[in-house]
Structure formats: structure tokens, C-alpha cells
Design an enzyme around this catalytic site. Structure first.
Site, PDB file in Angstrom:
ATOM      1  N   LYS A 121     -56.313  35.077  -1.381  1.00  0.00           N
ATOM      2  CA  LYS A 121     -55.368  36.280  -1.744  1.00  0.00           C
ATOM      3  C   LYS A 121     -56.458  37.060  -2.507  1.00  0.00           C
ATOM      4  O   LYS A 121     -56.433  36.790  -3.907  1.00  0.00           O
ATOM      5  CB  LYS A 121     -54.122  36.168  -1.895  1.00  0.00           C
ATOM      6  N   LYS A 160     -43.314  48.195  -8.903  1.00  0.00           N
ATOM      7  CA  LYS A 160     -42.920  47.504  -9.947  1.00  0.00           C
ATOM      8  C   LYS A 160     -42.532  48.099 -11.250  1.00  0.00           C
ATOM      9  O   LYS A 160     -43.036  49.217 -11.465  1.00  0.00           O
ATOM     10  CB  LYS A 160     -43.894  46.433 -10.279  1.00  0.00           C
ATOM     11  N   ASP A 172     -53.467  39.242  -9.776  1.00  0.00           N
ATOM     12  CA  ASP A 172     -52.911  39.173  -8.233  1.00  0.00           C
ATOM     13  C   ASP A 172     -54.205  38.489  -7.208  1.00  0.00           C
ATOM     14  O   ASP A 172     -53.807  38.563  -6.244  1.00  0.00           O
ATOM     15  CB  ASP A 172     -52.115  40.312  -7.895  1.00  0.00           C
ATOM     16  N   ARG A 189     -48.850  38.341   1.553  1.00  0.00           N
ATOM     17  CA  ARG A 189     -48.732  37.646   2.744  1.00  0.00           C
ATOM     18  C   ARG A 189     -49.083  38.320   3.804  1.00  0.00           C
ATOM     19  O   ARG A 189     -49.404  37.873   5.083  1.00  0.00           O
ATOM     20  CB  ARG A 189     -47.184  37.183   3.027  1.00  0.00           C
TER      21      ARG A 189
END
Length: 462
Positions: free
Chosen positions: A230, A242, A253, A316
């Protein structure tokens, strides 16, 4: 920065490693002056305790490091790295009754402890280094490759998103390919739609830094291994934005991408006899007028429809397209790595790498590799009875079911829907050390890569 052991032919000073249980015998074997010095300074063999041993002229000729008792050692990873900062610069060798595993852990700890992230502190003079002479019988190339791969992972995670957007991650990806003679390609921007990667495009299209899918291939013979990482270079959360505190660590991330690149470095550096394929969906989850919206329904590369119930569950989505693409050609093992869910952190904390697989051979091999690579992992369940939770009714899948339980498990089940054919393992890692630890300074860290390196001989039959 290149981690290095001391030249085996160069002179070195002894670093005596003394456990609490072996302290009395060690003291009795020392010259009277050394015994008196250690006794007078209160040395008791506590873990991480260090005493420098001076000669008559005041020069340091040796050092003694406390190794604690078995309970203390079990509570501290890479314990001997604690003493590195107190040693004078130069070459050292281990002395003491250490097992082969303890020697290997100490050797790797000294390499990892040498890591510095100083990109944003120009002009600061480099400190003289402490280097360990590799104990006999250990594999210098393997340990060095592990540390080099880890340093690459840490550098990528530690770099702010200002300097590591999707285009910069592509540059690092291509540089790694060039170093080892691999081939690398990129599908960028609207070409993602033209070539049927709709969910990667949907997540990244709101950023002025175009989304892309990166692909690397290396090796022409042997079993086929595909790694998918990812690469969300920054995650605002999208329209489900957020909070400020939750955004502070979002430069990490892309930790899954950073970790698979570190692992790819290890594989290519060691010349493992396999065919490697690396896929990284590299995006920035930003906010603009064309950002994806909650309750949008996307049609994935595989053809499954996905209701986007939270734009902050974007990892995802990009992984799903990449995994579907990975499965369009045969491979012997498929592994995905991602900083995917906060639920995984709640379950096991920051130090363990949770993983999912239905393959018992892969699981057992990974557990063995975790021990030899000093890289702890924890198995989580692909719990099939939770499958209905990710089925919203209006579409095939829900990217963020509002169930409130088992968030890491439901995310893993979502990814499994896009895998058909190869043996599969998924890691839901954290990629960050919250506070300084031995051999792991605060900041980016690799998780699971060394464990996998040790597992590949069994998983792939190398």
C-alpha cells in the site's frame, strides 16, 4: 547510509557480555584491578549496563556490558544495542558465552542501531561510528542485506509527504530497480482508467499529484513471488476527513510500500533464485471537487462492486485493484503489506506485525522466520463467518462496515475477495516506533520483512 560490520582483519577491542547469572564467575576470572573496578562501580550485570575498562595510561581497552537475567532479556528486544551509544568509536568484538542466536541478534542490533535519518539536518557533522566485528559462523551478507533493506524502509517512511508524494515514491521505486537490474513501469493518472484500475484512480484523483500503479520485475528463473504494498503517501481521510491528531502520522501510510521495497532490496541483494514481482499502488488521498464521496459505488478491476461507506478506508480499495491484477498471472506466493487499520494496533500494539493466511505451511514458515530474523509477528484469523459483514446489499462489498468490531479482520476479508489462485498472506502493519527503542529509533520501521526472508526457503522451496 550503509550499515557495515568492522573489517575482520582490523584490530578490535573486546565487549564482554555478562549475564546476571554469570557475573560471579566472570569477576573471579578477571585481573584484580578489573574486578576491583567493576565491584567499586557497582556493576551487577543488569541489562544494558556498561562499564569501560581503562588501561594504566587511561585508554579504554575493553568494555563490559550487562546482559541481565532471562526475564529481562525476554522483555527487551535487541537489548545489547542499548550499550552502543556508550562505547568509544572504533571496532569491537563480542566476548562471552552467547549462543549463536544471541550473537546474531547482537550483530543485527548493532547494524540497526547505526541508523540515522539526517536528511533535514544538513551540515551536522557525522559522528564516528561504533562497528562490531562479526562473530564467526554468522552470515555477513544476509545480516547486512537485512539492515540495508530496513534502512530503505525507514528512510521512505520518515520522509514527509511534501518530499514523498506518488511521483517521489515512483522515483525511489525506479532507483531500486535500476540498482539491481530490474525492470520497472508505471501507469499514471487517467491511464489507470484506460487500463482498468478504477479504484486506484478513484482514491488518488483528487490530488494534484497523480495516482499511479508501479510494477517491478526481477529474476528469470525459480518460483514466482509477488509483493503488493500500500503506497498511500498521505491520507487526509478524504471527504471523511481525519482530525488533526489522526493526520499527524499519515506520512507513514505508505509503510506497506516501503516495507515491500525493503524486502525486495533484501531479495535482490542476496540474489535469491526466484522471480520477483512488486506492485505498489501509489496515491495521495486528498480532498477536492472531484474526490470520491461516501456512498459512491465503484466497480473494481475484478468486476466486484464496492460501496464506499468511508473515504478514509481507502487503502483496501487501492490494494484490491492491485491484488486482482497480481492474480492475472500465476505465482507461487502472493503477499500484501499495508498500514491498513487502527484496529490492528488496538489488538496487538505497535511492536507486532499481525498477519493473515489460510495456508498452514506459510504460517509455520513465517513463525520460524520471525524467530531467526528477530522480527515478531502474530497470526490473525481470516474468520469466514464475518464475511456477511462486508456485504452491504446494494453492492457486492462494503469498504467500511459500521459494525464496530474486528476491523482488521473485516479489512483482511475484503482483500481476500480479490485474490484467486496463489497462496496468499496479508500483513496489517503499523510501520512506526512511537518512542526510541534499542535498534529502533522513534519513527519509521519495517515489520515482517525479515520474518518473510527467513520463511521463503520453505514457502517457495528455495
Amino acid at each position: 547510509m550503509t550499515p557495515q560490520f568492522a573489517d575482520p582483519a582490523a584490530p578490535s577491542r573486546p565487549l564482554h557480555v555478562v549475564s546476571a547469572e554469570g557475573l560471579a564467575a566472570f569477576l573471579d576470572a578477571q585481573p584484580p584491578a578489573v574486578k576491583a573496578w567493576l565491584t567499586a562501580t557497582g556493576f551487577d550485570g543488569a541489562l544494558g549496563e556498561l562499564r569501560l575498562i581503562p588501561a594504566a595510561d587511561g585508554q579504554v581497552t575493553a568494555a563490559v556490558a550487562g546482559y541481565g537475567n532471562a526475564k529481562a532479556r525476554a522483555r527487551t528486544r535487541f537489548a545489547l544495542a542499548k550499550v552502543e551509544a556508550g562505547l568509544p568509536a572504533g571496532n569491537w568484538h563480542l566476548a562471552g558465552d552467547l549462543t549463536a542466536d544471541q550473537q546474531a541478534e547482537a550483530a543485527l542490533a548493532f547494524l540497526l542501531q547505526s541508523y540515522r535519518f539526517d536528511r533535514y539536518r544538513p551540515g551536522k557533522p557525522a559522528a564516528e561510528s561504533v562497528r562490531l566485528k562479526l562473530p564467526d559462523g554468522l552470515d555477513a551478507a544476509r545480516l547486512t542485506a537485512m539492515a540495508e533493506g530496513e534502512f530503505l524502509t525507514r528512510d521512505l517512511i520518515n520522509t514527509p509527504a511534501l518530499d514523498l508524494g506518488p511521483d517521489d515514491l515512483q522515483a525511489a521505486f525506479f532507483a531500486l530497480a535500476d540498482r539491481f537490474g530490474a525492470t520497472a513501469t508505471a501507469i499514471v493518472g487517467d491511464d489507470l482508467m484506460a487500463q482498468n484500475f478504477p479504484m486506484i484512480h478513484a482514491v488518488g484523483r483528487a490530488s494534484p499529484r497523480a495516482p499511479r500503479l508501479l510494477e517491478m520485475r526481477w529474476g528469470t528463473t525459480g518460483p514466482a513471488l509477488t509483493l503488493v504494498g500500500k503506497g498511500v503517501c498521505f491520507d487526509t481521510g478524504g471527504l471523511n476527513i481525519k482530525t488533526g491528531n489522526s493526520m499527524l502520522l499519515m506520512k507513514k501510510d505508505m509503510g506497506g510500500a516501503a516495507t515491500v521495497l525493503g524486502l525486495a532490496h533484501m531479495i535482490m541483494r542476496l540474489g535469491l533464485p526466484l522471480r520477483l514481482r512488486v506492485l505498489v499502488p501509489a496515491v495521495e488521498n486528498a480532498i477536492s471537487g472531484n474526490a470520491q464521496r461516501p456512498r459512491d459505488i465503484l466497480t473494481s478491476r475484478k468486476g466486484l462492486t464496492v460501496e464506499v461507506n468511508d473515504t478514509d478506508a481507502e487503502g483496501r480499495l487501492v490494494l484490491a485493484d492491485a491484488l486482482a491484477f497480481a492474480c492475472e498471472e500465476p505465482c507461487d506466493a502472493l503477499i500484501s503489506m499495508a498500514t491498513l487499520t487502527g484496529a490492528a494496533r488496538i489488538a496487538v500494539g505497535p511492536d507486532l506485525a499481525p498477519y493473515y493466511t489460510d495456508d498452514e505451511v506459510m504460517a509455520q514458515a513465517l513463525e520460524s522466520g520471525a524467530r531467526t530474523g528477530f522480527d515478531p509477528v502474530w497470526r490473525m484469523p481470516f474468520w469466514t463467518p464475518y464475511d456477511p459483514i462486508i456485504e452491504p446489499g446494494i453492492a457486492d462489498l462494503d469498504n467500511a462496515p459500521g459494525w464496530g468490531f474486528g476491523g482488521s479482520i473485516t479489512a483482511a476479508l475484503f482483500l481476500r475477495r480479490f485474490v484467486e489462485g496463489p497462496r496468499y498472506m496479508h500483513f496489517d502493519i503499523y510501520g512506526h516506533t512511537p518512542a526510541d527503542q534499542p535498534a529502533r529509533p522513534k519513527g519509521g520501521v519495517g515489520q515482517g520483512a525479515r520474518a518473510l526472508l527467513g520463511a521463503f526457503p520453505t514457502i517457495l522451496g528455495l
